[in-house]
Design an enzyme around this catalytic site. Structure first.
Site, PDB file in Angstrom:
ATOM      1  N   LYS A   1      -4.582   6.043   3.506  1.00 60.26           N
ATOM      2  CA  LYS A   1      -4.920   5.713   4.902  1.00 60.26           C
ATOM      3  C   LYS A   1      -3.677   5.601   5.774  1.00 60.26           C
ATOM      4  O   LYS A   1      -3.735   5.863   6.982  1.00 60.26           O
ATOM      5  CB  LYS A   1      -5.757   4.433   4.963  1.00 60.26           C
ATOM      6  CG  LYS A   1      -5.044   3.154   4.528  1.00 60.26           C
ATOM      7  CD  LYS A   1      -4.412   2.412   5.675  1.00 60.26           C
ATOM      8  CE  LYS A   1      -3.595   1.238   5.168  1.00 60.26           C
ATOM      9  NZ  LYS A   1      -2.982   0.470   6.257  1.00 60.26           N
TER      10      LYS A   1
ATOM     11  N   VAL B   1       8.747  -2.087   7.673  1.00 57.38           N
ATOM     12  CA  VAL B   1       8.619  -0.787   7.028  1.00 57.38           C
ATOM     13  C   VAL B   1       7.314  -0.122   7.455  1.00 57.38           C
ATOM     14  O   VAL B   1       6.259  -0.751   7.469  1.00 57.38           O
ATOM     15  CB  VAL B   1       8.653  -0.934   5.498  1.00 57.38           C
ATOM     16  CG1 VAL B   1       8.371   0.400   4.813  1.00 57.38           C
ATOM     17  CG2 VAL B   1       9.998  -1.494   5.046  1.00 57.38           C
TER      18      VAL B   1
ATOM     19  N   THR C   1      -6.947   1.290  10.746  1.00 57.64           N
ATOM     20  CA  THR C   1      -5.578   1.709  11.042  1.00 57.64           C
ATOM     21  C   THR C   1      -5.501   3.030  11.809  1.00 57.64           C
ATOM     22  O   THR C   1      -4.451   3.364  12.353  1.00 57.64           O
ATOM     23  CB  THR C   1      -4.753   1.828   9.750  1.00 57.64           C
ATOM     24  OG1 THR C   1      -5.449   2.662   8.822  1.00 57.64           O
ATOM     25  CG2 THR C   1      -4.530   0.479   9.122  1.00 57.64           C
TER      26      THR C   1
ATOM     27  N   LYS D   1       0.851  -1.190   0.000  1.00 58.63           N
ATOM     28  CA  LYS D   1       0.000   0.000   0.000  1.00 58.63           C
ATOM     29  C   LYS D   1       0.884   1.235   0.000  1.00 58.63           C
ATOM     30  O   LYS D   1       1.512   1.557   0.997  1.00 58.63           O
ATOM     31  CB  LYS D   1      -0.914  -0.009   1.231  1.00 58.63           C
ATOM     32  CG  LYS D   1      -1.844  -1.217   1.283  1.00 58.63           C
ATOM     33  CD  LYS D   1      -2.606  -1.286   2.586  1.00 58.63           C
ATOM     34  CE  LYS D   1      -3.513  -2.516   2.638  1.00 58.63           C
ATOM     35  NZ  LYS D   1      -4.248  -2.637   3.915  1.00 58.63           N
TER      36      LYS D   1
ATOM     37  N   ASP E   1     -10.385   0.252   5.616  1.00 54.63           N
ATOM     38  CA  ASP E   1      -8.971   0.197   5.982  1.00 54.63           C
ATOM     39  C   ASP E   1      -8.591   1.408   6.833  1.00 54.63           C
ATOM     40  O   ASP E   1      -7.838   1.299   7.808  1.00 54.63           O
ATOM     41  CB  ASP E   1      -8.126   0.152   4.707  1.00 54.63           C
ATOM     42  CG  ASP E   1      -6.761  -0.465   4.933  1.00 54.63           C
ATOM     43  OD1 ASP E   1      -6.446  -0.826   6.076  1.00 54.63           O
ATOM     44  OD2 ASP E   1      -6.000  -0.586   3.950  1.00 54.63           O
TER      45      ASP E   1
END
Length: 329
Positions: free
Chosen positions: A188, A276, A245, A105, A241
């Site tokens: 996001k 990451v 998050t 993403k 999503d």
């Protein structure tokens, strides 16, 4: 039974390998690190990236990308900023017509391109799909119920692939909106950092709810300008999503924002993390894309100033709160 290859043995790649195996497939997981591949094959575990999780003994690991190229479906789980290089390495062995599902993403920093555009340049014969949604790796690995979007240009093909890798514990909803599925997943991450900052600064639940809601507006503006469908941005790969998050310390992006809000330095946070945190890179690339499309994204711009320009969090927040009132829609 299909052969499913997973490129990238981090937490998410390992979890997707578990989901694909649970769906009844033969699974090959490609790991960059030799010790990760060895642990998966010898002890059926990945303590480096997904600790305290037992893996199905039938999930095997390799370090070689060419091994994954022989699979019927390939999941690309390399971090967004490494997708281009991974495609270049895969080019010699990739077989035309093999579904290549992007599970990273982000937006490429140098080019401002979304992942499907990067892959189309490097592997023009690839059958590209986007797998994205509100999914924490550990919950998927442990077979807790989850759902996500699989977007491909051909809806029927998306349904076929969904039936290969999906299950009753990993529900996949097909879409033909490849752009929308990517914009939601990228933006996001940036908004989750902002939400974490709000929590870390102790601004309260009202402020976080307001930020998430206005963040959805930013996400929608960028997505529509890029060519996405509004309903996709309001679905699993967008609002779903984002909701996940922006509210949980399980999110690497949210937890990083919390630490920043509490006064920790970015470099100190990142140097102790193995995985990451995509939003750190994506903040700059989202703003670059927004500028190119002339889209106003004040929250994402604020995060970028804090992460990449050394701006003070309190001053940036005060600046956001001082913006003129406007119509909500």
């Amino acid at each position: 039974m299909a052969r499913v290859g997973v490129i990238g043995a981090g937490a998410w790649g390992t979890a997707l390998a578990c989901a694909a195996r649970r769906a009844g497939n033969e699974v090959l997981l490609q790991a960059h690190e030799a010790e990760v591949a060895e642990n998966i094959n010898r002890t059926h575990a990945n303590p480096t990236f997904l600790p305290n999780t037992n893996l199905d003994p039938n999930i095997t690991a390799t370090q070689e990308l060419c091994d994954v190229a022989d699979c019927d479906v390939i999941l690309m789980v390399a971090p967004a900023q490494y997708v281009r290089a991974t495609c270049q390495s895969l080019k010699a062995s990739y077989k035309k017509g093999t579904p290549l599902l992007v599970c990273a993403k982000g937006i490429e920093l140098d080019s401002g391109q979304i992942m499907s555009e990067v892959i189309a340049q490097e592997l023009p014969e690839a059958e590209i799909g986007i797998l994205s949604g509100p999914t924490f790796a550990i919950e998927v690995a442990n077979a807790l119920p989850s759902a996500c979007t699989l977007a491909m240009g051909d809806m029927q093909r998306a349904m076929e692939v969904a039936n290969i890798i999906g299950s009753n514990r990993f529900r996949i909803y097909a879409s033909d909106d490849v752009i929308g599925a990517q914009i939601g997943g990228a933006v996001k991450n940036v908004l989750a950092i902002a939400s974490g900052m709000v929590s870390g600064k102790g601004f309260g639940d009202n402020a976080r709810a307001a930020l998430i809601t206005r963040g959805i507006a930013e996400l929608a503006r960028l997505g529509v300008a890029k060519g996405a469908k509004t309903e996709t941005l309001m679905g699993l790969s967008g609002m779903g999503d984002l909701t996940l998050t922006c509210n949980s310390m399980q999110s690497r992006n949210f937890s990083l924002g919390v630490a920043l809000g509490q006064g920790e330095a970015l470099e100190d946070i990142l140097k102790v993390r193995k995985a990451v945190t995509e939003g750190v890179f994506t903040a700059r690339s989202v703003c670059k894309l927004a500028d190119s499309l002339q889209v106003d994204m004040p929250i994402c711009a604020a995060v970028n100033k804090i992460l990449n320009e050394g701006a003070d969090i309190t001053k940036v927040v005060d600046g956001l709160l001082a913006r003129p009132f406007k119509e909500e829609i």
